[in-house]
Design an enzyme around this catalytic site. Structure first.
Site, PDB file in Angstrom:
ATOM      1  N   LYS A   1       6.362  -1.678  -5.693  1.00  0.00           N
ATOM      2  CA  LYS A   1       7.173  -0.963  -4.708  1.00  0.00           C
ATOM      3  C   LYS A   1       6.331  -0.137  -3.738  1.00  0.00           C
ATOM      4  O   LYS A   1       6.672  -0.026  -2.562  1.00  0.00           O
ATOM      5  CB  LYS A   1       8.243  -0.104  -5.378  1.00  0.00           C
ATOM      6  CG  LYS A   1       7.787   0.877  -6.429  1.00  0.00           C
ATOM      7  CD  LYS A   1       8.986   1.533  -7.088  1.00  0.00           C
ATOM      8  CE  LYS A   1       8.554   2.501  -8.193  1.00  0.00           C
ATOM      9  NZ  LYS A   1       7.957   1.797  -9.366  1.00  0.00           N
TER      10      LYS A   1
ATOM     11  N   HIS B   1       9.432   2.956 -18.571  1.00  0.00           N
ATOM     12  CA  HIS B   1      10.198   4.214 -18.594  1.00  0.00           C
ATOM     13  C   HIS B   1      11.395   4.170 -19.556  1.00  0.00           C
ATOM     14  O   HIS B   1      12.384   4.881 -19.354  1.00  0.00           O
ATOM     15  CB  HIS B   1      10.712   4.561 -17.191  1.00  0.00           C
ATOM     16  CG  HIS B   1       9.635   4.680 -16.162  1.00  0.00           C
ATOM     17  ND1 HIS B   1       8.524   5.481 -16.329  1.00  0.00           N
ATOM     18  CD2 HIS B   1       9.502   4.094 -14.937  1.00  0.00           C
ATOM     19  CE1 HIS B   1       7.752   5.385 -15.252  1.00  0.00           C
ATOM     20  NE2 HIS B   1       8.320   4.553 -14.402  1.00  0.00           N
TER      21      HIS B   1
ATOM     22  N   ASN C   1       8.804   8.280  -3.312  1.00  0.00           N
ATOM     23  CA  ASN C   1       7.955   8.177  -4.498  1.00  0.00           C
ATOM     24  C   ASN C   1       6.511   7.797  -4.156  1.00  0.00           C
ATOM     25  O   ASN C   1       5.621   7.969  -4.965  1.00  0.00           O
ATOM     26  CB  ASN C   1       8.556   7.143  -5.465  1.00  0.00           C
ATOM     27  CG  ASN C   1       7.933   7.192  -6.845  1.00  0.00           C
ATOM     28  OD1 ASN C   1       7.950   8.215  -7.507  1.00  0.00           O
ATOM     29  ND2 ASN C   1       7.356   6.070  -7.267  1.00  0.00           N
TER      30      ASN C   1
END
Length: 463
Positions: free
Chosen positions: A125, A194, A148
């Site tokens: 990403k 995660h 982010n």
């Protein structure tokens, strides 16, 4: 800065005063909100107070007067258990949101038609976000990039009809952004990550899906089963979807045929760009990233000429398969951002004759998933806390040496590379977090870069 005016005259609690948290507090204050901010780190509290932010223990707040809790994305919302501030907010019936949500609300208020490209995925990403922003800038567009990827979204310039916000979103940020509805949503891929924060893979996937579920136009990678299901679900809800893949497509989108990117429309399929010779976009994973960027640029009416120019001039990201330089036939690659096996796999796929520097604080599963690439590795140089675990996994399949530190590993790998007498790659791709020896992967990658640049005979681009 983007002043957040949607909480004008209201009291907002905020927990987490890292980079994005402090930017959020300042943006809320600039928009006329009363902000009461808190952090577990007294130094962060002092820094915020020095910039005029009211700080205090949120346990002492009258939560009946609080309109929202703004939670840093690094603070647990649900798993392994909600943070104490989140528990207080839930008990008081106060909504819990993050900075991406504040941006979305401000955009809806001041410039609802402002172009907003949001990007997510387990891997790739950051590269895709940077590549999209680069192509758009090369095409002369007014672009703001953040989220982010590094710059807090509320530190950017405000939305406007002629300004494009290109924003990387983590799953933590998406989870705190219930009204997220970008002009163009990009979902690249899914693999386990995660799960300590999301509980299950299914919940993790559902959170990622939210980014594209309400997009005007969705670009979705379909090279894993869960992402394919997301594409189908979005289409069933009426979302306009373009698929991306490293395999041929039978539907609208962009796919990679080796190093050639092919655009599929309702009427035909035609090559639109070639990645050959672009070092910053080598490997199948980067072909997928580039396919996503092309799909976004086409949706924003960027010409093919400008797209091709943007691809050719893309410098890549620091610490992500970054070419540091060469000594003779040996290429040195900084892939410090590869903090798990899935990310390291992309690098191992991209090279042959590898001298592999790895280790740090190991993730669940270690490097066992990378066993099929062991034949490409001439030698491994183990550093950090994972040394013994990784030595056991490598066993007799790969020659290895316990180096302890990155300094020793670089020195030894450079020496061994020169002795090979054949083209080789010294690859830092740790498959580990950095926290045992470095504050973050950036510091680790910077150290690698400095060590390599100090080697005699190094040649760098443009030298």
């Amino acid at each position: 800065m983007i002043p957040v005016t949607t909480f004008l005259g209201k009291t907002v609690a905020l927990f987490g005063l890292g980079g994005s948290g402090l930017a959020t507090a300042l943006a809320l204050k600039a928009g006329g909100a009363r902000v009461v901010a808190c952090d577990d780190n007294p130094a962060k509290m002092a820094e915020a107070a020095a910039q005029g932010i009211e700080t205090g223990d949120l346990r002492g707040l009258d939560w009946s007067k609080v309109s929202a809790l703004i939670l840093s994305p690094g603070v647990p919302l649900t798993h392994p258990e909600p943070h104490w501030s989140a528990k207080l907010a839930k008990e008081a019936g106060v909504e819990i949101i993050g900075d991406i949500e504040l941006f979305c609300r401000e955009r809806a208020k001041i410039a609802p038609n402002a172009p907003f490209v949001a990007i997510t995925g387990t891997n790739g990403k950051s590269t895709t976000t940077a590549l999209i922003a680069h192509i758009l800038r090369e095409a002369g567009r007014d672009v703001q990039m953040g989220g982010n990827i590094g710059t807090a979204i509320l530190s950017l310039e405000p939305p406007s009809d002629n300004r494009i916000h290109v924003i990387e979103c983590s799953s933590f940020q998406i989870d705190l952004a219930p009204s997220l509805a970008p002009s163009i949503g990009v979902h690249l891929n899914l693999s386990p990550d995660h799960l300590d924060r999301h509980g299950t893979m299914e919940l993790y996937a559902a959170i990622k899906e939210r980014l594209v579920a309400k997009a005007d136009f969705a670009v979705i990678g379909i090279d894993d089963p869960m992402s394919r299901a997301i594409a189908v679900a979005c289409e069933s809800r009426g979302v306009n979807v373009a698929r991306i893949s490293v395999e041929p497509l039978g539907a609208k989108g962009v796919f990679a045929d080796g190093e050639t990117l092919v655009e599929v429309t309702a009427s035909d399929a035609a090559p639109v760009a070639n990645l050959s010779g672009i070092g910053s976009l080598r490997g199948a994973h980067n072909a997928q990233n580039a396919a996503a960027a092309v799909a976004v640029a086409r949706a924003l009416n960027v010409t093919l000429e400008k797209i091709r120019s943007g691809l050719r001039t893309f410098p890549g990201l620091p610490h992500r398969m970054e070419e540091v330089g060469r000594i003779g036939e040996t290429l040195f690659i900084n892939d410090s951002k590869a903090t798990n096996a899935d990310s390291t796999e992309k690098a191992l796929k991209s090279f042959d004759t590898i001298l592999w520097i790895l280790g740090g604080k190991a993730k669940e599963g270690g490097i066992e998933p990378l066993r099929e690439y062991f034949p490409k590795i001439r030698k491994a140089y183990l550093i950090g806390a994972a040394t013994e675990e990784f030595a056991t996994t490598l066993g007799s399949a790969v020659p290895y040496i316990r180096c302890g530190t990155l300094d020793t590993a670089v020195e030894q790998a450079a020496f061994d590379a020169q002795a090979l007498g054949t083209p080789a790659v010294v690859l830092l791709s740790p498959a580990c977090a950095s926290y045992d020896q470095f504050p973050n992967y950036e510091v680790r990658g910077n150290r690698f870069r400095d060590l390599v640049r100090a080697l005699p005979g190094l040649e760098t681009k443009g030298a």
